[in-house]
Design a protein around this motif. Structure first.
Motif, PDB file in Angstrom:
ATOM      1  N   PRO A 117      81.303  85.837  29.583  1.00  0.00           N
ATOM      2  CA  PRO A 117      81.527  85.946  31.031  1.00  0.00           C
ATOM      3  C   PRO A 117      80.883  84.775  31.766  1.00  0.00           C
ATOM      4  O   PRO A 117      79.779  84.355  31.429  1.00  0.00           O
ATOM      5  N   VAL A 118      81.594  84.239  32.756  1.00  0.00           N
ATOM      6  CA  VAL A 118      81.094  83.095  33.525  1.00  0.00           C
ATOM      7  C   VAL A 118      81.233  83.405  35.010  1.00  0.00           C
ATOM      8  O   VAL A 118      82.342  83.641  35.510  1.00  0.00           O
ATOM      9  N   GLU A 119      80.112  83.402  35.716  1.00  0.00           N
ATOM     10  CA  GLU A 119      80.101  83.638  37.160  1.00  0.00           C
ATOM     11  C   GLU A 119      80.269  82.298  37.873  1.00  0.00           C
ATOM     12  O   GLU A 119      79.385  81.448  37.841  1.00  0.00           O
ATOM     13  N   LEU A 120      81.399  82.118  38.540  1.00  0.00           N
ATOM     14  CA  LEU A 120      81.768  80.799  39.048  1.00  0.00           C
ATOM     15  C   LEU A 120      81.095  80.422  40.359  1.00  0.00           C
ATOM     16  O   LEU A 120      81.134  79.258  40.760  1.00  0.00           O
ATOM     17  N   SER A 121      80.463  81.363  41.034  1.00  0.00           N
ATOM     18  CA  SER A 121      79.776  81.032  42.283  1.00  0.00           C
ATOM     19  C   SER A 121      78.386  80.444  42.045  1.00  0.00           C
ATOM     20  O   SER A 121      77.713  80.055  43.003  1.00  0.00           O
ATOM     21  N   LYS A 122      77.966  80.367  40.793  1.00  0.00           N
ATOM     22  CA  LYS A 122      76.680  79.743  40.479  1.00  0.00           C
ATOM     23  C   LYS A 122      76.673  78.297  40.968  1.00  0.00           C
ATOM     24  O   LYS A 122      77.603  77.543  40.727  1.00  0.00           O
ATOM     25  N   GLY A 123      75.596  77.934  41.657  1.00  0.00           N
ATOM     26  CA  GLY A 123      75.479  76.566  42.156  1.00  0.00           C
ATOM     27  C   GLY A 123      75.918  76.407  43.601  1.00  0.00           C
ATOM     28  O   GLY A 123      75.673  75.367  44.208  1.00  0.00           O
ATOM     29  N   ILE A 124      76.563  77.429  44.163  1.00  0.00           N
ATOM     30  CA  ILE A 124      76.971  77.393  45.566  1.00  0.00           C
ATOM     31  C   ILE A 124      75.846  77.968  46.415  1.00  0.00           C
ATOM     32  O   ILE A 124      75.241  78.989  46.056  1.00  0.00           O
ATOM     33  N   GLU A 125      75.541  77.333  47.531  1.00  0.00           N
ATOM     34  CA  GLU A 125      74.544  77.859  48.449  1.00  0.00           C
ATOM     35  C   GLU A 125      75.166  79.050  49.172  1.00  0.00           C
ATOM     36  O   GLU A 125      75.992  78.904  50.061  1.00  0.00           O
ATOM     37  N   LEU A 126      74.743  80.238  48.764  1.00  0.00           N
ATOM     38  CA  LEU A 126      75.385  81.455  49.254  1.00  0.00           C
ATOM     39  C   LEU A 126      74.941  81.796  50.667  1.00  0.00           C
ATOM     40  O   LEU A 126      73.860  81.424  51.112  1.00  0.00           O
ATOM     41  N   ILE A 127      75.802  82.533  51.351  1.00  0.00           N
ATOM     42  CA  ILE A 127      75.521  83.020  52.694  1.00  0.00           C
ATOM     43  C   ILE A 127      75.101  84.476  52.595  1.00  0.00           C
ATOM     44  O   ILE A 127      75.787  85.297  51.986  1.00  0.00           O
ATOM     45  N   ASP A 176      77.863  87.128  51.308  1.00  0.00           N
ATOM     46  CA  ASP A 176      79.263  86.856  51.594  1.00  0.00           C
ATOM     47  C   ASP A 176      79.871  86.293  50.313  1.00  0.00           C
ATOM     48  O   ASP A 176      79.484  85.212  49.859  1.00  0.00           O
ATOM     49  N   PRO A 177      80.835  86.990  49.698  1.00  0.00           N
ATOM     50  CA  PRO A 177      81.365  86.535  48.408  1.00  0.00           C
ATOM     51  C   PRO A 177      82.520  85.547  48.515  1.00  0.00           C
ATOM     52  O   PRO A 177      82.987  85.046  47.489  1.00  0.00           O
ATOM     53  N   HIS A 178      82.991  85.220  49.717  1.00  0.00           N
ATOM     54  CA  HIS A 178      84.245  84.474  49.887  1.00  0.00           C
ATOM     55  C   HIS A 178      84.035  82.962  49.741  1.00  0.00           C
ATOM     56  O   HIS A 178      84.442  82.175  50.600  1.00  0.00           O
ATOM     57  N   THR A 179      83.444  82.570  48.641  1.00  0.00           N
ATOM     58  CA  THR A 179      83.038  81.178  48.429  1.00  0.00           C
ATOM     59  C   THR A 179      84.212  80.215  48.380  1.00  0.00           C
ATOM     60  O   THR A 179      84.148  79.106  48.921  1.00  0.00           O
ATOM     61  N   TRP A 180      85.288  80.608  47.735  1.00  0.00           N
ATOM     62  CA  TRP A 180      86.431  79.721  47.449  1.00  0.00           C
ATOM     63  C   TRP A 180      87.191  79.291  48.703  1.00  0.00           C
ATOM     64  O   TRP A 180      87.979  78.353  48.649  1.00  0.00           O
ATOM     65  N   ALA A 186      84.902  75.411  46.626  1.00  0.00           N
ATOM     66  CA  ALA A 186      85.936  75.470  45.583  1.00  0.00           C
ATOM     67  C   ALA A 186      85.730  74.370  44.551  1.00  0.00           C
ATOM     68  O   ALA A 186      86.013  74.557  43.356  1.00  0.00           O
ATOM     69  N   LYS A 187      85.241  73.208  44.981  1.00  0.00           N
ATOM     70  CA  LYS A 187      84.978  72.106  44.036  1.00  0.00           C
ATOM     71  C   LYS A 187      83.900  72.494  43.033  1.00  0.00           C
ATOM     72  O   LYS A 187      83.988  72.157  41.845  1.00  0.00           O
ATOM     73  N   ILE A 188      82.878  73.200  43.484  1.00  0.00           N
ATOM     74  CA  ILE A 188      81.810  73.651  42.580  1.00  0.00           C
ATOM     75  C   ILE A 188      82.368  74.661  41.591  1.00  0.00           C
ATOM     76  O   ILE A 188      82.071  74.618  40.385  1.00  0.00           O
ATOM     77  N   MET A 189      83.189  75.578  42.080  1.00  0.00           N
ATOM     78  CA  MET A 189      83.791  76.573  41.197  1.00  0.00           C
ATOM     79  C   MET A 189      84.673  75.913  40.145  1.00  0.00           C
ATOM     80  O   MET A 189      84.635  76.284  38.965  1.00  0.00           O
TER      81      MET A 189
END
Length: 346
Positions: A117-127, A176-180, A186-189
């Motif tokens: 399993p790979v969590e794609l939001s890793k590395g994004i500065e989350l809100i 807030d999960p709506h990273t993409w 989206a580039k990080i993902m």
């Protein structure tokens, strides 16, 4: 449910347009089978699927779990989905609290499953959106991306360190999960997808790297266009049906006012609609945005009350059947979003 207002100014709240490379085997819309001799990848919902197909090309077989026309917040997997994922090499999901079913889903896979399993939001500065009573009431702040914590009412996978700190501070923090929805995130993902492909299938590293470079260039171009065009607008506030545009707002200097919260299911109170209607009139807002995959009833009710019109702002959580038949994708929908934002913010 209370009114949700998310302030997204970047300084204050750290809150494929071309045809994609679809040569690889892939199945969008809740179906597909494992293919021997390819990298088998299962994705949780549409944007992850589209980026995975673009990067995987002919070397990967990509299966999307979420059916066409289904909004992802309340969807749950079937037994066939668990069986396919048990046989796959990779399971790619957004994380950040979007897919509340993931922890139990992973526990239910076959014991001999080798899927990663790979969590794609890793590395994004989350809100993080703060609130009491388990709801977000309009304040948002950025947090470092660690393990997931609850983002919707039924979602788990909490980051213990962050939860302890939140408890000490006396606040509820909802991711807030709506990273993409922002091309920058989206580039990080996309890079996380590419890295997972290369790690799982190093023999085809060159192809994955080359296709990722093409996808990244498209996302760079989209990012630059959003930056340039939205910088020209005289207004900076938007009213949306649900709070899905925090990353877009943060990255391009906008503020969103949401009828509903991070999940599009809960109904606001009548007094919240009255308050929001007054704000729309006071601020000279001319359009209320709605989404195709959720009911537009509240957006139209608010628009009627405030004497304004409605427009689509698509969080690109999935395709409608009509969009799929028309050949729409992440890039065509984001281009339409930009044009509607430009119209609304004049």
């Amino acid at each position: 449910m209370r009114l949700y207002i998310n302030k997204c100014w970047k300084p204050a709240m750290i809150l494929l347009a071309g045809v994609l490379l679809l040569a690889g085997c892939g199945k969008s819309g809740g179906g597909g089978e494992i293919v021997e001799g390819k990298l088998n990848v299962v994705t949780s919902f549409y944007p992850v699927y589209e980026f995975s197909v673009a990067i995987g090309g002919e070397d990967a077989n990509v299966i999307n779990l979420l059916p066409t026309g289904v909004e992802p917040h309340d969807w749950t997997p079937r037994s066939k989905d668990m069986l396919n994922t048990s046989k796959a090499d990779l399971f790619l999901y957004n994380g950040a609290g979007l897919e509340g079913w993931v922890p139990n889903f992973l526990k239910g896979l076959n014991q001999d499953a080798k899927v990663k399993p790979v969590e794609l939001s890793k590395g994004i500065e989350l809100i993080y959106a703060e609130g009491d009573d388990g709801h977000n009431h309009g304040h948002a702040e950025a947090g470092e991306n660690g393990a997931e914590e609850e983002g919707h009412a039924d979602e788990a996978h909490a980051d213990e360190a962050h939860s302890e700190q939140a408890h000490e501070d006396g606040h509820d923090h909802h991711i807030d999960p709506h990273t993409w929805v922002s091309p920058k995130s989206a580039k990080i993902m996309a890079e996380n997808i590419k890295n997972s492909f290369v790690e799982a299938d190093p023999a085809h590293k060159e192809g994955y790297e080359a296709r990722f470079a093409e996808l990244r260039q498209k996302l760079d171009d989209l990012d630059a266009k959003f930056t340039e065009e939205l910088a020209k607008t005289s207004k900076k506030e938007i009213v949306v049906s649900h709070q899905a545009f925090g990353y877009l707002c943060r990255d391009y200097g906008l503020t969103q006012h949401a009828i509903m919260g991070l999940s599009p299911e809960a109904e606001p109170r009548a007094q919240d609609l009255v308050t929001l209607s007054k704000m729309v009139k006071q601020e000279g807002i001319r359009y209320i945005f709605f989404e195709e995959l959720v009911s537009d009833k509240l957006a139209k009710t608010l628009a009627s009350e405030a004497g304004v019109e409605t427009l689509v702002l698509n969080p690109v959580e999935g395709l409608t059947k009509e969009q799929q038949e028309n050949g729409d994708n992440f890039f065509t929908l984001m281009e339409k979003n930009l044009q509607n934002l430009i119209l609304a913010l004049k």
